[in-house]
Design a protein around this motif. Structure first.
Motif, PDB file in Angstrom:
ATOM      1  N   LEU A   1      45.341  36.227  38.009  1.00 55.55           N
ATOM      2  CA  LEU A   1      45.216  37.635  38.373  1.00 55.55           C
ATOM      3  C   LEU A   1      45.345  37.891  39.884  1.00 55.55           C
ATOM      4  CD1 LEU A   1      44.833  40.349  36.928  1.00 55.55           C
ATOM      5  CD2 LEU A   1      42.375  40.073  37.238  1.00 55.55           C
ATOM      6  N   PRO A   2      44.752  37.057  40.742  1.00 60.27           N
ATOM      7  CA  PRO A   2      44.863  37.334  42.183  1.00 60.27           C
ATOM      8  C   PRO A   2      46.277  37.258  42.741  1.00 60.27           C
ATOM      9  CG  PRO A   2      43.031  35.849  41.744  1.00 60.27           C
ATOM     10  CD  PRO A   2      43.805  35.970  40.471  1.00 60.27           C
ATOM     11  N   VAL A   3      47.201  36.604  42.054  1.00 56.74           N
ATOM     12  CA  VAL A   3      48.571  36.476  42.570  1.00 56.74           C
ATOM     13  C   VAL A   3      49.580  37.274  41.745  1.00 56.74           C
ATOM     14  CG1 VAL A   3      48.150  34.255  43.684  1.00 56.74           C
ATOM     15  CG2 VAL A   3      48.979  34.313  41.328  1.00 56.74           C
ATOM     16  N   MET A   4      49.105  37.991  40.759  1.00 55.36           N
ATOM     17  CA  MET A   4      50.000  38.795  39.925  1.00 55.36           C
ATOM     18  C   MET A   4      50.361  40.101  40.631  1.00 55.36           C
ATOM     19  SD  MET A   4      48.180  38.249  36.236  1.00 55.36           S
ATOM     20  CE  MET A   4      49.530  38.557  35.125  1.00 55.36           C
ATOM     21  N   ASP A   5      51.395  40.768  40.117  1.00 54.54           N
ATOM     22  CA  ASP A   5      51.772  42.077  40.641  1.00 54.54           C
ATOM     23  C   ASP A   5      50.562  43.006  40.633  1.00 54.54           C
ATOM     24  OD1 ASP A   5      54.395  41.263  40.943  1.00 54.54           O
ATOM     25  OD2 ASP A   5      55.056  42.124  39.041  1.00 54.54           O
ATOM     26  N   GLY A   6      50.488  43.848  41.648  1.00 58.18           N
ATOM     27  CA  GLY A   6      49.402  44.820  41.727  1.00 58.18           C
ATOM     28  C   GLY A   6      48.141  44.287  42.371  1.00 58.18           C
ATOM     29  N   ALA A   7      48.185  43.052  42.900  1.00 55.35           N
ATOM     30  CA  ALA A   7      46.970  42.439  43.445  1.00 55.35           C
ATOM     31  C   ALA A   7      46.846  42.576  44.961  1.00 55.35           C
ATOM     32  CB  ALA A   7      46.899  40.957  43.055  1.00 55.35           C
ATOM     33  N   THR A   8      47.841  43.146  45.620  1.00 56.98           N
ATOM     34  CA  THR A   8      47.729  43.293  47.067  1.00 56.98           C
ATOM     35  C   THR A   8      47.566  44.759  47.423  1.00 56.98           C
ATOM     36  OG1 THR A   8      50.127  43.413  47.339  1.00 56.98           O
ATOM     37  CG2 THR A   8      49.110  41.225  47.544  1.00 56.98           C
ATOM     38  N   GLY A   9      46.686  45.020  48.358  1.00 56.30           N
ATOM     39  CA  GLY A   9      46.412  46.387  48.764  1.00 56.30           C
ATOM     40  C   GLY A   9      47.600  47.094  49.382  1.00 56.30           C
TER      41      GLY A   9
ATOM     42  N   LEU B   1      34.496  39.779  40.293  1.00 54.49           N
ATOM     43  CA  LEU B   1      34.600  41.145  39.788  1.00 54.49           C
ATOM     44  C   LEU B   1      35.404  41.192  38.486  1.00 54.49           C
ATOM     45  CD1 LEU B   1      35.183  43.156  43.091  1.00 54.49           C
ATOM     46  CD2 LEU B   1      33.081  42.980  41.733  1.00 54.49           C
ATOM     47  N   ALA B   2      36.499  40.443  38.420  1.00 54.90           N
ATOM     48  CA  ALA B   2      37.308  40.412  37.196  1.00 54.90           C
ATOM     49  C   ALA B   2      36.500  39.824  36.043  1.00 54.90           C
ATOM     50  CB  ALA B   2      38.579  39.606  37.429  1.00 54.90           C
ATOM     51  N   ARG B   3      35.686  38.823  36.316  1.00 57.91           N
ATOM     52  CA  ARG B   3      34.846  38.194  35.291  1.00 57.91           C
ATOM     53  C   ARG B   3      33.892  39.204  34.646  1.00 57.91           C
ATOM     54  NH1 ARG B   3      34.527  32.688  34.776  1.00 57.91           N
ATOM     55  NH2 ARG B   3      35.385  32.103  36.773  1.00 57.91           N
ATOM     56  N   GLN B   4      33.419  40.157  35.441  1.00 59.57           N
ATOM     57  CA  GLN B   4      32.522  41.187  34.913  1.00 59.57           C
ATOM     58  C   GLN B   4      33.233  42.095  33.911  1.00 59.57           C
ATOM     59  OE1 GLN B   4      30.863  43.419  38.161  1.00 59.57           O
ATOM     60  NE2 GLN B   4      30.161  41.585  39.220  1.00 59.57           N
ATOM     61  N   LEU B   5      34.554  42.254  34.077  1.00 58.86           N
ATOM     62  CA  LEU B   5      35.315  43.203  33.268  1.00 58.86           C
ATOM     63  C   LEU B   5      36.051  42.559  32.095  1.00 58.86           C
ATOM     64  CD1 LEU B   5      36.690  45.303  36.221  1.00 58.86           C
ATOM     65  CD2 LEU B   5      35.017  46.056  34.522  1.00 58.86           C
ATOM     66  N   LEU B   6      36.226  41.240  32.121  1.00 58.87           N
ATOM     67  CA  LEU B   6      36.930  40.560  31.039  1.00 58.87           C
ATOM     68  C   LEU B   6      35.930  39.854  30.122  1.00 58.87           C
ATOM     69  CD1 LEU B   6      39.951  38.928  32.927  1.00 58.87           C
ATOM     70  CD2 LEU B   6      39.916  41.065  31.607  1.00 58.87           C
ATOM     71  N   ASP B   7      36.079  40.078  28.840  1.00 61.16           N
ATOM     72  CA  ASP B   7      35.246  39.423  27.833  1.00 61.16           C
ATOM     73  C   ASP B   7      35.568  37.925  27.815  1.00 61.16           C
ATOM     74  OD1 ASP B   7      33.729  40.368  25.058  1.00 61.16           O
ATOM     75  OD2 ASP B   7      34.827  38.487  24.840  1.00 61.16           O
ATOM     76  N   PRO B   8      34.590  37.055  27.644  1.00 59.45           N
ATOM     77  CA  PRO B   8      34.865  35.616  27.588  1.00 59.45           C
ATOM     78  C   PRO B   8      35.872  35.229  26.496  1.00 59.45           C
ATOM     79  CG  PRO B   8      32.517  35.983  27.849  1.00 59.45           C
ATOM     80  CD  PRO B   8      33.145  37.333  27.604  1.00 59.45           C
ATOM     81  N   ASP B   9      36.024  36.069  25.469  1.00 58.02           N
ATOM     82  CA  ASP B   9      37.005  35.813  24.405  1.00 58.02           C
ATOM     83  C   ASP B   9      38.327  36.539  24.655  1.00 58.02           C
ATOM     84  OD1 ASP B   9      35.163  34.248  22.966  1.00 58.02           O
ATOM     85  OD2 ASP B   9      34.312  36.036  22.019  1.00 58.02           O
ATOM     86  N   PHE B  10      38.532  37.025  25.868  1.00 61.02           N
ATOM     87  CA  PHE B  10      39.720  37.804  26.231  1.00 61.02           C
ATOM     88  C   PHE B  10      41.024  37.077  25.917  1.00 61.02           C
ATOM     89  CE2 PHE B  10      43.062  38.538  29.369  1.00 61.02           C
ATOM     90  CZ  PHE B  10      43.277  39.899  29.232  1.00 61.02           C
TER      91      PHE B  10
ATOM     92  N   GLY C   1      41.506  45.212  44.854  1.00 57.47           N
ATOM     93  CA  GLY C   1      40.267  44.547  45.269  1.00 57.47           C
ATOM     94  C   GLY C   1      39.578  43.819  44.136  1.00 57.47           C
ATOM     95  N   VAL C   2      39.703  44.338  42.925  1.00 55.96           N
ATOM     96  CA  VAL C   2      39.129  43.680  41.755  1.00 55.96           C
ATOM     97  C   VAL C   2      40.037  42.538  41.309  1.00 55.96           C
ATOM     98  CG1 VAL C   2      38.504  43.993  39.316  1.00 55.96           C
ATOM     99  CG2 VAL C   2      37.865  45.722  41.008  1.00 55.96           C
ATOM    100  N   ARG C   3      41.346  42.760  41.366  1.00 53.91           N
ATOM    101  CA  ARG C   3      42.302  41.748  40.897  1.00 53.91           C
ATOM    102  C   ARG C   3      42.213  40.445  41.707  1.00 53.91           C
ATOM    103  NH1 ARG C   3      45.778  43.970  37.261  1.00 53.91           N
ATOM    104  NH2 ARG C   3      47.502  42.542  37.613  1.00 53.91           N
ATOM    105  N   VAL C   4      41.878  40.546  42.979  1.00 51.67           N
ATOM    106  CA  VAL C   4      41.798  39.342  43.804  1.00 51.67           C
ATOM    107  C   VAL C   4      40.423  38.676  43.769  1.00 51.67           C
ATOM    108  CG1 VAL C   4      43.640  40.085  45.360  1.00 51.67           C
ATOM    109  CG2 VAL C   4      41.259  40.592  45.947  1.00 51.67           C
ATOM    110  N   SER C   5      39.464  39.297  43.102  1.00 46.93           N
ATOM    111  CA  SER C   5      38.100  38.772  43.058  1.00 46.93           C
ATOM    112  C   SER C   5      37.776  38.251  41.655  1.00 46.93           C
ATOM    113  CB  SER C   5      37.099  39.860  43.440  1.00 46.93           C
ATOM    114  OG  SER C   5      35.787  39.446  43.153  1.00 46.93           O
ATOM    115  N   GLN C   6      37.686  36.932  41.514  1.00 45.38           N
ATOM    116  CA  GLN C   6      37.338  36.377  40.208  1.00 45.38           C
ATOM    117  C   GLN C   6      35.983  36.862  39.728  1.00 45.38           C
ATOM    118  OE1 GLN C   6      37.696  32.179  39.654  1.00 45.38           O
ATOM    119  NE2 GLN C   6      39.924  32.263  39.569  1.00 45.38           N
TER     120      GLN C   6
END
Length: 128
Positions: free
Chosen positions: A57-65, A29-38, A22-27
């Motif tokens: 991230l939304p299309v990578m492995d582990g992104a579908t429920g 939510l992912a934006r909250q967890l990744l540092d801008p310098d990531f 659910g986080v992987r498919v949501s930019q």
């Protein structure tokens, strides 16, 4: 080195959230967890920037429920300095295993912990 502190536990919580489909498919939510310098160096050897990771991230492995999910194990962390935590652990996804290392940082009091750096290294099938 500090282990099992509030800082380490907060970084672990963020790390586990980034494995959640659910986080992987949501930019947002992912934006909250990744540092801008990531930056990430993936198990393939590819270098990923913040923007590239948010896009892919939304299309990578582990992104579908209903698909394969990351299964972490042996996660430990240490506080390297105030506002800086290093995590190490292993994951399994499908039949693939990897050793992982992440650096989480908190820029200021009251800010969120965000993943600043991540690296994955494949573990060969023979488990070396």
């Amino acid at each position: 080195m500090s282990r099992d502190t509030d800082e380490v536990n907060e970084a672990i919580t963020g790390e586990l959230r980034l494995m959640d489909p659910g986080v992987r498919v949501s930019q947002s939510l992912a934006r909250q967890l990744l540092d801008p310098d990531f930056v990430e160096v993936g198990a393939s050897g590819r270098r990923w920037t913040y923007e590239e990771m948010l896009t892919e991230l939304p299309v990578m492995d582990g992104a579908t429920g209903d698909g394969s999910r990351y299964k972490p194990s042996d996660m430990i962390g240490v506080v390297l300095a105030p506002g800086l935590v290093h995590l190490t652990y292993e994951t399994t996804l499908g039949g693939d295993r990897a050793r992982r290392s992440s650096i989480w940082r908190k820029r200021s009091p009251g800010a969120r912990w965000q993943m600043y750096y991540h690296q994955a290294t494949r573990i060969p099938p023979e488990g070396m």
